[in-house]
Enzyme design. Sequence first.
Site, PDB file in Angstrom:
ATOM      1  N   TYR A 292      39.041  43.689  31.472  1.00 49.23           N
ATOM      2  CA  TYR A 292      39.152  45.149  31.014  1.00 49.23           C
ATOM      3  C   TYR A 292      39.103  45.338  29.496  1.00 49.23           C
ATOM      4  O   TYR A 292      39.137  46.330  29.088  1.00 49.23           O
ATOM      5  CB  TYR A 292      40.155  45.861  31.577  1.00 49.23           C
ATOM      6  CG  TYR A 292      40.053  46.123  33.115  1.00 49.23           C
ATOM      7  CD1 TYR A 292      40.051  45.178  34.045  1.00 49.23           C
ATOM      8  CD2 TYR A 292      39.718  47.682  33.464  1.00 49.23           C
ATOM      9  CE1 TYR A 292      39.845  45.418  35.248  1.00 49.23           C
ATOM     10  CE2 TYR A 292      39.837  47.825  34.657  1.00 49.23           C
ATOM     11  CZ  TYR A 292      39.595  46.884  35.670  1.00 49.23           C
ATOM     12  OH  TYR A 292      39.579  47.102  36.999  1.00 49.23           O
TER      13      TYR A 292
ATOM     14  N   LYS B 216      43.609  33.708  40.762  1.00 51.98           N
ATOM     15  CA  LYS B 216      42.370  33.146  41.047  1.00 51.98           C
ATOM     16  C   LYS B 216      42.243  31.781  40.464  1.00 51.98           C
ATOM     17  O   LYS B 216      41.057  31.547  39.700  1.00 51.98           O
ATOM     18  CB  LYS B 216      41.213  33.929  41.050  1.00 51.98           C
ATOM     19  CG  LYS B 216      39.782  33.663  41.906  1.00 51.98           C
ATOM     20  CD  LYS B 216      39.920  33.793  43.358  1.00 51.98           C
ATOM     21  CE  LYS B 216      38.511  33.205  44.071  1.00 51.98           C
ATOM     22  NZ  LYS B 216      38.965  32.638  45.211  1.00 51.98           N
TER      23      LYS B 216
ATOM     24  N   ASP C  56      42.185  36.011  46.843  1.00 50.56           N
ATOM     25  CA  ASP C  56      41.501  36.428  48.064  1.00 50.56           C
ATOM     26  C   ASP C  56      42.429  36.248  49.409  1.00 50.56           C
ATOM     27  O   ASP C  56      42.397  37.028  50.269  1.00 50.56           O
ATOM     28  CB  ASP C  56      40.153  35.524  48.290  1.00 50.56           C
ATOM     29  CG  ASP C  56      40.166  34.221  47.656  1.00 50.56           C
ATOM     30  OD1 ASP C  56      41.171  33.802  47.115  1.00 50.56           O
ATOM     31  OD2 ASP C  56      39.599  33.262  48.650  1.00 50.56           O
TER      32      ASP C  56
ATOM     33  N   ASP D 135      43.881  45.652  40.175  1.00 51.94           N
ATOM     34  CA  ASP D 135      42.997  47.052  40.608  1.00 51.94           C
ATOM     35  C   ASP D 135      42.738  47.078  42.048  1.00 51.94           C
ATOM     36  O   ASP D 135      42.857  48.017  42.614  1.00 51.94           O
ATOM     37  CB  ASP D 135      41.508  47.067  39.676  1.00 51.94           C
ATOM     38  CG  ASP D 135      41.056  48.340  39.512  1.00 51.94           C
ATOM     39  OD1 ASP D 135      41.416  49.391  40.228  1.00 51.94           O
ATOM     40  OD2 ASP D 135      40.129  48.664  38.624  1.00 51.94           O
TER      41      ASP D 135
END
Length: 420
Positions: free
Chosen positions: A159, A229, A283, A307
């Site tokens: 972002y 991640k 995930d 988000d």
Amino acid sequence: MAYDFIEVPADGEPVTLEDEDTGALSVPDEPVIPYIRGDGTGVDVTPAAREVLSAAAEATGRKIHWMRVYAGADAEERYGELLPDETIETLETYRVGIKGPLTTPVGAGYRSINVALRKTLDLYANVRPTFHLDGIPSPMKHPEKMDLVCFREATEDVYAGIEWEAGSDEVEDVRRFLEQEMGEAGSIHDGPVGIGIKPITEFGTKRLVRRAIDYALEHDRTFVTLVHKGNIMKFTEGAFRDWGYEVAEEEYGDEVITEDTLWEERDGEPPEGAVVVNDRIADAMLQWLMLRPDDYDILALPNLNGDYLSDAAGAQIGGLGIAPGANTGDGRILAEPVHGSSPKHAGKDKVNPTAMILSGQLLFDYLGWEDAGELIIEAIESVIGDGIVTYDLERQMEGATKVATSEFGNTVADRIHELA
Ligand code: NAD
């Protein structure tokens, strides 16, 4: 202060929330609270939320002097720009505020005003609580098991807005640099490419994780989970995890332990009042949200994970129409719902204002107006318990009465006065 367009409240002295001598947050009973109406459904949810928040303030012996500030489409109309300096200055001066959603075009067009607000005001922790309100329909069998607060980093990650368009000179320079100087020959397919940069800093990570741990300690919550991640993005999200653990291990003494210590030394039993820091791959975390939501209390996440995850969590407790949030920095808050401006519903007096109302409740908590916040939750649960809901909930509830955004706001405001 002389403003060109901002509507300074005529009734009552504008009082900022800053103690003149110490600079500390000091909240009068009649504060001025700046608000941004927002684009799209902002025209529907913001007036309804203001009505409810004013009612809760009055019912607890206070009065809000609302001050309208401009961003997005209304600012473009008045100032000829999307995020005027006056808006930033006012939010800086008054330190608190609430905003409706702002539209960001996909692909071409201007960059996100939401991201710009968070970056300019250094509102680095986007706080998104997800808990189930009595009576709200949910796709889950036990939505009440979810009681999470997401701390989403809000100033960096993908972002940061550092990206170059396919075909531009800049993107070819970056490609050349990567291929010729950074040993990445063959890593990018031939032909047009867009390239973005994902900065994750030690500074940005540590201040976010500190906020999450402090919140857990203050609110008697046990687990703070770093969601990353890092198996794939080792030097960005993997570093987020490592810096997060560093904060836990180096800054809190016995108050904070890691999950490894919990099992190696304490057989899974946390010490009384201690916070346990653990981590999960992003995930897998989406799976745990569904299967074992009650194992999680506070999540600390880089921007993009935050988000995705907070929207998914919101869906489990009834949808975006009821998911609140707040952008927070050091000594500052700008509350806002998780949802966007939903242009197809804009101006139809149709969508659910609860997310915006509950964002106001987060603002009230920040002001120390917990009593007013509790009254809001009680009134919303009571109105929904009577089956009075907006379209999004009505289609999931048998025998419910569908009402407009404004009518839902009126009903909740009236109920606040009845309950007070
Ligand atoms: P959105 O959140 O506006 O809407 C997606 C869907 O969620 C809607 O179709 C609707 O089904 C549901 N929904 C949203 N708000 C609701 C409400 N109050 N009550 C009931 N249901 C509701 O997401 P989008 O359509 O992807 O984005 C629209 C615009 O909003 C885009 O320009 C996007 O960039 C912007 N956006 C802004 C913010 C923000 O201001 N913080 C956040 C997200 C998206």
